[in-house]
Design a protein around this motif. Structure first.
Motif, PDB file in Angstrom:
ATOM      1  N   LYS A   1     -17.476   6.924   2.968  1.00 34.51           N
ATOM      2  CA  LYS A   1     -17.009   6.239   1.770  1.00 34.51           C
ATOM      3  C   LYS A   1     -15.766   6.942   1.208  1.00 34.51           C
ATOM      4  N   TYR A   2     -15.082   6.232   0.297  1.00 39.41           N
ATOM      5  CA  TYR A   2     -13.814   6.753  -0.224  1.00 39.41           C
ATOM      6  C   TYR A   2     -14.004   7.602  -1.480  1.00 39.41           C
ATOM      7  N   ILE A   3     -15.210   7.596  -2.063  1.00 37.27           N
ATOM      8  CA  ILE A   3     -15.460   8.316  -3.310  1.00 37.27           C
ATOM      9  C   ILE A   3     -16.223   9.608  -3.008  1.00 37.27           C
ATOM     10  N   HIS A   4     -15.771  10.702  -3.621  1.00 34.82           N
ATOM     11  CA  HIS A   4     -16.412  12.002  -3.444  1.00 34.82           C
ATOM     12  C   HIS A   4     -17.055  12.414  -4.765  1.00 34.82           C
ATOM     13  N   ASN A   5     -18.375  12.591  -4.747  1.00 33.13           N
ATOM     14  CA  ASN A   5     -19.081  13.062  -5.934  1.00 33.13           C
ATOM     15  C   ASN A   5     -19.116  14.586  -5.876  1.00 33.13           C
ATOM     16  N   THR A   6     -18.165  15.201  -6.544  1.00 35.58           N
ATOM     17  CA  THR A   6     -17.988  16.642  -6.425  1.00 35.58           C
ATOM     18  C   THR A   6     -17.588  17.237  -7.774  1.00 35.58           C
ATOM     19  N   LYS A   7     -17.424  18.551  -7.796  1.00 33.37           N
ATOM     20  CA  LYS A   7     -17.043  19.244  -9.030  1.00 33.37           C
ATOM     21  C   LYS A   7     -15.580  19.642  -8.992  1.00 33.37           C
ATOM     22  N   VAL A   8     -14.930  19.507 -10.125  1.00 36.82           N
ATOM     23  CA  VAL A   8     -13.564  19.985 -10.324  1.00 36.82           C
ATOM     24  C   VAL A   8     -13.561  20.842 -11.578  1.00 36.82           C
ATOM     25  N   TYR A   9     -13.296  22.126 -11.397  1.00 36.50           N
ATOM     26  CA  TYR A   9     -13.319  23.091 -12.499  1.00 36.50           C
ATOM     27  C   TYR A   9     -14.664  23.036 -13.232  1.00 36.50           C
ATOM     28  N   GLY A  10     -15.750  22.884 -12.450  1.00 36.32           N
ATOM     29  CA  GLY A  10     -17.098  22.917 -13.008  1.00 36.32           C
ATOM     30  C   GLY A  10     -17.611  21.592 -13.531  1.00 36.32           C
ATOM     31  N   VAL A  11     -16.804  20.540 -13.507  1.00 37.25           N
ATOM     32  CA  VAL A  11     -17.217  19.234 -14.019  1.00 37.25           C
ATOM     33  C   VAL A  11     -17.430  18.281 -12.839  1.00 37.25           C
ATOM     34  N   LYS A  12     -18.666  17.759 -12.740  1.00 37.83           N
ATOM     35  CA  LYS A  12     -19.004  16.868 -11.632  1.00 37.83           C
ATOM     36  C   LYS A  12     -18.704  15.425 -12.007  1.00 37.83           C
ATOM     37  N   ALA A  13     -18.031  14.707 -11.112  1.00 41.19           N
ATOM     38  CA  ALA A  13     -17.674  13.304 -11.350  1.00 41.19           C
ATOM     39  C   ALA A  13     -17.301  12.671 -10.021  1.00 41.19           C
TER      40      ALA A  13
ATOM     41  N   TRP B   1      -5.040   2.630   2.714  1.00 42.16           N
ATOM     42  CA  TRP B   1      -4.755   4.059   2.619  1.00 42.16           C
ATOM     43  C   TRP B   1      -5.580   4.848   3.629  1.00 42.16           C
ATOM     44  N   ALA B   2      -6.849   4.498   3.750  1.00 41.71           N
ATOM     45  CA  ALA B   2      -7.722   5.222   4.673  1.00 41.71           C
ATOM     46  C   ALA B   2      -7.279   5.028   6.120  1.00 41.71           C
ATOM     47  N   SER B   3      -6.799   3.829   6.459  1.00 41.41           N
ATOM     48  CA  SER B   3      -6.367   3.565   7.832  1.00 41.41           C
ATOM     49  C   SER B   3      -5.152   4.408   8.207  1.00 41.41           C
ATOM     50  N   LYS B   4      -4.359   4.816   7.202  1.00 38.20           N
ATOM     51  CA  LYS B   4      -3.180   5.650   7.439  1.00 38.20           C
ATOM     52  C   LYS B   4      -3.427   7.104   7.040  1.00 38.20           C
TER      53      LYS B   4
ATOM     54  N   LYS C   1      -9.044  10.654   1.950  1.00 39.92           N
ATOM     55  CA  LYS C   1     -10.122  11.196   2.780  1.00 39.92           C
ATOM     56  C   LYS C   1     -11.428  10.460   2.489  1.00 39.92           C
ATOM     57  N   ARG C   2     -12.241  10.291   3.519  1.00 42.23           N
ATOM     58  CA  ARG C   2     -13.586   9.744   3.364  1.00 42.23           C
ATOM     59  C   ARG C   2     -14.582  10.894   3.189  1.00 42.23           C
TER      60      ARG C   2
ATOM     61  N   ALA D   1       0.830  -1.204   0.000  1.00 46.61           N
ATOM     62  CA  ALA D   1       0.000   0.000   0.000  1.00 46.61           C
ATOM     63  C   ALA D   1       0.862   1.251   0.000  1.00 46.61           C
ATOM     64  N   GLU D   2       1.957   1.242   0.764  1.00 48.99           N
ATOM     65  CA  GLU D   2       2.847   2.398   0.804  1.00 48.99           C
ATOM     66  C   GLU D   2       3.601   2.561  -0.507  1.00 48.99           C
ATOM     67  N   ARG D   3       3.997   1.437  -1.110  1.00 52.21           N
ATOM     68  CA  ARG D   3       4.687   1.520  -2.397  1.00 52.21           C
ATOM     69  C   ARG D   3       3.750   2.076  -3.467  1.00 52.21           C
ATOM     70  N   ALA D   4       2.495   1.649  -3.440  1.00 51.36           N
ATOM     71  CA  ALA D   4       1.518   2.160  -4.401  1.00 51.36           C
ATOM     72  C   ALA D   4       1.253   3.643  -4.171  1.00 51.36           C
ATOM     73  N   TYR D   5       1.197   4.042  -2.907  1.00 50.69           N
ATOM     74  CA  TYR D   5       0.955   5.449  -2.567  1.00 50.69           C
ATOM     75  C   TYR D   5       2.077   6.336  -3.113  1.00 50.69           C
ATOM     76  N   GLN D   6       3.328   5.922  -2.913  1.00 49.87           N
ATOM     77  CA  GLN D   6       4.452   6.702  -3.430  1.00 49.87           C
ATOM     78  C   GLN D   6       4.461   6.713  -4.958  1.00 49.87           C
TER      79      GLN D   6
END
Length: 278
Positions: free
Chosen positions: A233-245, A220-223, A227-228, A146-151
Protein backbone atom coordinates in the motif's frame (compact mmCIF):
# COMPACT_ATOMS: atom_id res chain seq x y z
CA UNK A 1 -30.90 18.06 -30.16
CA UNK A 2 -33.20 20.32 -32.10
CA UNK A 3 -36.92 19.78 -32.65
CA UNK A 4 -38.71 20.15 -35.98
CA UNK A 5 -41.59 22.63 -36.34
CA UNK A 6 -43.82 19.86 -37.67
CA UNK A 7 -42.75 17.40 -34.96
CA UNK A 8 -39.88 15.04 -34.49
CA UNK A 9 -36.17 15.79 -34.09
CA UNK A 10 -33.74 17.30 -36.55
CA UNK A 11 -30.73 15.24 -37.56
CA UNK A 12 -27.76 16.08 -35.33
CA UNK A 13 -24.74 17.21 -37.33
CA UNK A 14 -21.18 16.77 -36.12
CA UNK A 15 -17.88 18.29 -37.22
CA UNK A 16 -14.23 17.48 -36.65
CA UNK A 17 -12.47 20.82 -36.56
CA UNK A 18 -9.24 22.45 -35.50
CA UNK A 19 -9.74 25.78 -33.77
CA UNK A 20 -7.47 28.82 -33.56
CA UNK A 21 -7.99 31.12 -30.57
CA UNK A 22 -6.30 34.24 -29.32
CA UNK A 23 -6.47 35.36 -25.71
CA UNK A 24 -4.71 37.25 -22.98
CA UNK A 25 -3.81 34.12 -20.98
CA UNK A 26 -3.11 30.45 -21.74
CA UNK A 27 -6.07 28.17 -22.44
CA UNK A 28 -4.66 25.47 -20.16
CA UNK A 29 -3.30 25.80 -16.65
CA UNK A 30 -0.39 24.15 -14.86
CA UNK A 31 -2.78 21.65 -13.26
CA UNK A 32 -4.82 20.91 -16.41
CA UNK A 33 -5.37 17.26 -17.18
CA UNK A 34 -3.11 15.51 -19.66
CA UNK A 35 -5.96 15.25 -22.17
CA UNK A 36 -6.26 19.03 -22.31
CA UNK A 37 -2.52 19.69 -22.40
CA UNK A 38 -2.08 17.08 -25.11
CA UNK A 39 -4.63 18.55 -27.51
CA UNK A 40 -3.63 22.21 -27.27
CA UNK A 41 -0.64 23.92 -28.87
CA UNK A 42 -0.06 27.22 -27.11
CA UNK A 43 2.15 29.93 -28.55
CA UNK A 44 2.99 33.08 -26.61
CA UNK A 45 3.28 36.09 -28.88
CA UNK A 46 6.04 38.27 -27.46
CA UNK A 47 6.45 40.77 -30.30
CA UNK A 48 4.01 43.04 -32.10
CA UNK A 49 2.53 41.30 -35.15
CA UNK A 50 0.58 44.18 -36.74
CA UNK A 51 2.17 47.61 -36.82
CA UNK A 52 -0.99 49.58 -37.58
CA UNK A 53 -3.99 47.83 -36.02
CA UNK A 54 -6.55 50.40 -37.15
CA UNK A 55 -5.39 50.18 -40.76
CA UNK A 56 -5.51 46.37 -40.63
CA UNK A 57 -9.09 46.38 -39.29
CA UNK A 58 -10.20 48.84 -41.97
CA UNK A 59 -8.67 46.67 -44.69
CA UNK A 60 -10.19 43.43 -43.35
CA UNK A 61 -13.70 44.89 -43.01
CA UNK A 62 -13.53 45.89 -46.68
CA UNK A 63 -11.89 42.71 -47.96
CA UNK A 64 -13.10 39.37 -46.67
CA UNK A 65 -14.43 36.04 -47.92
CA UNK A 66 -11.96 35.67 -50.81
CA UNK A 67 -9.47 33.40 -49.03
CA UNK A 68 -12.17 31.12 -47.66
CA UNK A 69 -13.73 30.55 -51.08
CA UNK A 70 -10.35 29.87 -52.64
CA UNK A 71 -9.48 27.34 -49.93
CA UNK A 72 -12.81 25.52 -50.29
CA UNK A 73 -12.40 25.36 -54.07
CA UNK A 74 -8.89 23.96 -53.59
CA UNK A 75 -10.01 21.29 -51.12
CA UNK A 76 -12.94 20.20 -53.30
CA UNK A 77 -10.57 19.51 -56.19
CA UNK A 78 -7.55 18.30 -54.16
CA UNK A 79 -6.30 14.73 -54.14
CA UNK A 80 -7.24 13.67 -50.61
CA UNK A 81 -4.89 10.70 -50.70
CA UNK A 82 -1.93 13.00 -51.35
CA UNK A 83 -3.03 15.31 -48.54
CA UNK A 84 -3.21 12.31 -46.18
CA UNK A 85 0.25 11.20 -47.24
CA UNK A 86 1.58 14.72 -46.67
CA UNK A 87 -0.01 14.74 -43.22
CA UNK A 88 1.55 11.36 -42.39
CA UNK A 89 4.98 12.63 -43.43
CA UNK A 90 4.67 15.67 -41.17
CA UNK A 91 3.33 13.48 -38.36
CA UNK A 92 6.22 11.01 -38.62
CA UNK A 93 8.80 13.83 -38.65
CA UNK A 94 7.17 15.57 -35.66
CA UNK A 95 7.10 12.31 -33.69
CA UNK A 96 10.91 12.22 -33.91
CA UNK A 97 10.97 15.15 -31.47
CA UNK A 98 10.41 14.90 -27.72
CA UNK A 99 6.65 15.25 -27.88
CA UNK A 100 3.48 13.16 -27.72
CA UNK A 101 1.56 11.66 -30.62
CA UNK A 102 -1.46 13.91 -30.02
CA UNK A 103 0.75 17.00 -30.12
CA UNK A 104 2.33 15.66 -33.30
CA UNK A 105 -1.13 15.07 -34.82
CA UNK A 106 -2.22 18.63 -34.13
CA UNK A 107 1.00 20.14 -35.45
CA UNK A 108 0.97 17.96 -38.58
CA UNK A 109 -2.51 19.29 -39.35
CA UNK A 110 -1.29 22.87 -38.89
CA UNK A 111 1.72 22.28 -41.15
CA UNK A 112 -0.45 20.88 -43.96
CA UNK A 113 -2.83 23.83 -43.64
CA UNK A 114 0.09 26.28 -43.63
CA UNK A 115 1.52 24.72 -46.80
CA UNK A 116 -1.88 25.09 -48.52
CA UNK A 117 -2.24 28.71 -47.36
CA UNK A 118 1.20 29.64 -48.68
CA UNK A 119 0.55 27.90 -52.00
CA UNK A 120 -2.90 29.42 -52.52
CA UNK A 121 -2.88 32.81 -50.78
CA UNK A 122 0.35 33.95 -49.13
CA UNK A 123 2.46 33.14 -52.16
CA UNK A 124 5.36 35.38 -51.16
CA UNK A 125 5.98 33.42 -47.95
CA UNK A 126 7.66 30.07 -47.20
CA UNK A 127 5.82 27.14 -45.55
CA UNK A 128 6.86 26.14 -42.06
CA UNK A 129 9.08 23.11 -41.53
CA UNK A 130 9.04 20.88 -38.45
CA UNK A 131 12.22 22.58 -37.23
CA UNK A 132 10.41 25.94 -37.23
CA UNK A 133 7.62 24.78 -34.90
CA UNK A 134 9.45 22.29 -32.70
CA UNK A 135 9.82 24.74 -29.81
CA UNK A 136 6.04 25.07 -29.50
CA UNK A 137 5.44 21.35 -28.97
CA UNK A 138 4.95 20.16 -25.41
CA UNK A 139 7.28 17.40 -24.25
CA UNK A 140 6.04 14.12 -22.83
CA UNK A 141 7.04 15.40 -19.39
CA UNK A 142 5.05 18.64 -19.76
CA UNK A 143 1.90 16.74 -20.73
CA UNK A 144 2.12 14.15 -17.93
CA UNK A 145 -0.09 15.47 -15.09
CA UNK A 146 1.51 13.05 -12.60
CA UNK A 147 4.99 14.42 -13.31
CA UNK A 148 3.79 18.01 -13.10
CA UNK A 149 2.15 17.27 -9.75
CA UNK A 150 5.31 15.53 -8.53
CA UNK A 151 7.48 18.56 -9.36
CA UNK A 152 4.90 20.80 -7.68
CA UNK A 153 5.23 18.73 -4.49
CA UNK A 154 9.04 18.88 -4.62
CA UNK A 155 8.90 22.66 -4.98
CA UNK A 156 6.44 22.84 -2.07
CA UNK A 157 8.78 20.82 0.16
CA UNK A 158 11.74 22.98 -0.87
CA UNK A 159 9.77 26.13 0.02
CA UNK A 160 8.93 24.80 3.49
CA UNK A 161 12.06 23.02 4.82
CA UNK A 162 11.40 24.12 8.40
CA UNK A 163 8.17 22.06 8.48
CA UNK A 164 10.28 18.90 8.18
CA UNK A 165 12.59 19.60 11.15
CA UNK A 166 12.37 18.20 14.68
CA UNK A 167 10.48 20.70 16.86
CA UNK A 168 11.96 19.16 20.01
CA UNK A 169 15.58 19.49 18.93
CA UNK A 170 17.92 21.92 20.68
CA UNK A 171 17.59 25.40 19.14
CA UNK A 172 14.72 24.05 17.04
CA UNK A 173 13.79 26.19 14.07
CA UNK A 174 10.32 24.69 13.75
CA UNK A 175 7.92 26.51 16.08
CA UNK A 176 4.74 25.52 14.23
CA UNK A 177 3.26 22.56 12.38
CA UNK A 178 5.28 19.44 11.61
CA UNK A 179 4.48 17.99 8.18
CA UNK A 180 7.05 15.18 8.24
CA UNK A 181 10.79 14.76 7.87
CA UNK A 182 13.49 14.24 5.25
CA UNK A 183 15.61 11.09 5.40
CA UNK A 184 18.99 10.74 3.70
CA UNK A 185 20.88 7.46 3.44
CA UNK A 186 24.38 8.31 4.69
CA UNK A 187 25.68 4.84 3.79
CA UNK A 188 24.41 5.23 0.20
CA UNK A 189 24.64 8.96 -0.62
CA UNK A 190 23.86 8.25 -4.28
CA UNK A 191 20.30 7.35 -3.32
CA UNK A 192 17.74 10.19 -3.41
CA UNK A 193 16.45 11.57 -0.09
CA UNK A 194 13.03 10.39 1.04
CA UNK A 195 10.42 12.89 2.17
CA UNK A 196 8.02 11.40 4.75
CA UNK A 197 4.96 13.64 4.50
CA UNK A 198 1.77 13.60 6.55
CA UNK A 199 -0.93 12.20 4.24
CA UNK A 200 -3.61 14.75 5.21
CA UNK A 201 -1.21 17.67 4.73
CA UNK A 202 -0.06 16.35 1.33
CA UNK A 203 -3.60 15.63 0.11
CA UNK A 204 -4.75 19.05 1.27
CA UNK A 205 -1.95 20.76 -0.63
CA UNK A 206 -2.60 18.75 -3.81
CA UNK A 207 -6.32 19.52 -3.65
CA UNK A 208 -5.52 23.21 -3.23
CA UNK A 209 -3.36 23.03 -6.37
CA UNK A 210 -6.09 21.25 -8.33
CA UNK A 211 -4.66 17.71 -8.20
CA UNK A 212 -6.24 14.53 -6.84
CA UNK A 213 -3.91 12.29 -4.82
CA UNK A 214 -5.96 9.14 -5.48
CA UNK A 215 -5.53 9.65 -9.23
CA UNK A 216 -1.79 10.31 -8.84
CA UNK A 217 -0.55 7.67 -6.39
CA UNK A 218 -0.59 4.72 -8.80
CA UNK A 219 1.25 6.72 -11.47
CA UNK A 220 3.81 7.85 -8.92
CA UNK A 221 4.30 4.31 -7.66
CA UNK A 222 4.80 2.96 -11.20
CA UNK A 223 7.69 5.43 -11.62
CA UNK A 224 9.01 4.83 -8.10
CA UNK A 225 8.16 8.37 -7.06
CA UNK A 226 6.63 7.03 -3.83
CA UNK A 227 7.37 3.98 -1.70
CA UNK A 228 4.94 1.18 -0.85
CA UNK A 229 4.71 -0.41 2.58
CA UNK A 230 5.23 -4.12 3.29
CA UNK A 231 1.60 -4.81 2.27
CA UNK A 232 2.06 -3.02 -1.04
CA UNK A 233 0.00 0.00 0.00
CA UNK A 234 0.99 3.64 -0.45
CA UNK A 235 0.32 4.73 3.17
CA UNK A 236 2.85 4.15 5.95
CA UNK A 237 1.58 4.10 9.53
CA UNK A 238 4.75 5.19 11.26
CA UNK A 239 6.23 7.71 13.70
CA UNK A 240 7.80 11.03 12.82
CA UNK A 241 9.56 12.76 15.72
CA UNK A 242 7.60 10.52 18.11
CA UNK A 243 4.16 11.20 16.60
CA UNK A 244 2.43 8.26 14.92
CA UNK A 245 0.22 8.99 11.90
CA UNK A 246 -0.36 8.09 8.25
CA UNK A 247 2.49 9.24 6.01
CA UNK A 248 3.45 9.13 2.33
CA UNK A 249 7.10 8.38 1.52
CA UNK A 250 8.25 10.35 -1.53
CA UNK A 251 11.51 9.66 -3.35
CA UNK A 252 12.99 13.07 -4.08
CA UNK A 253 14.76 13.79 -7.38
CA UNK A 254 18.53 14.02 -7.27
CA UNK A 255 20.93 15.89 -9.56
CA UNK A 256 21.30 13.92 -12.76
CA UNK A 257 17.64 12.90 -12.54
CA UNK A 258 15.85 12.59 -15.88
CA UNK A 259 13.74 15.61 -14.96
CA UNK A 260 16.77 17.87 -14.92
CA UNK A 261 16.64 19.05 -11.30
CA UNK A 262 20.04 19.91 -9.89
CA UNK A 263 21.25 19.55 -6.33
CA UNK A 264 21.76 23.11 -5.04
CA UNK A 265 24.45 22.02 -2.58
CA UNK A 266 26.75 20.93 -5.43
CA UNK A 267 26.44 24.06 -7.57
CA UNK A 268 28.95 26.88 -7.40
CA UNK A 269 28.86 28.79 -4.14
CA UNK A 270 26.86 31.96 -4.80
CA UNK A 271 26.23 32.87 -1.18
CA UNK A 272 22.94 30.98 -0.90
CA UNK A 273 22.23 28.75 2.07
CA UNK A 274 21.62 25.04 1.46
CA UNK A 275 18.32 23.66 2.70
CA UNK A 276 18.60 22.03 6.16
CA UNK A 277 17.06 18.71 5.10
CA UNK A 278 19.70 16.63 6.89
Amino acid sequence: MRGKAAGGVEETKTWRNSFLFSGEEPVTKSNSRAGSKNRVIEIEVENKIIENGNQAVTFLTSNFGHAGKRLIDYLLSADMQKLKEEYEQYFAATCQTDTTEKQAMAMACILVADRILVEQIFTDETPFAVEDVQEYLKSVFEVDVAERAYQTVLNWIARNPVRFLDPKAENALNKGEVWGKILTDETHPERPPVAIVNKDVLCGFLEQEGYDYTALCKRWASKERIKRNSQGKYIHNTKVYGVKANYIKINMAQDGDADGFMNVDEEEDDGQMSLPFE
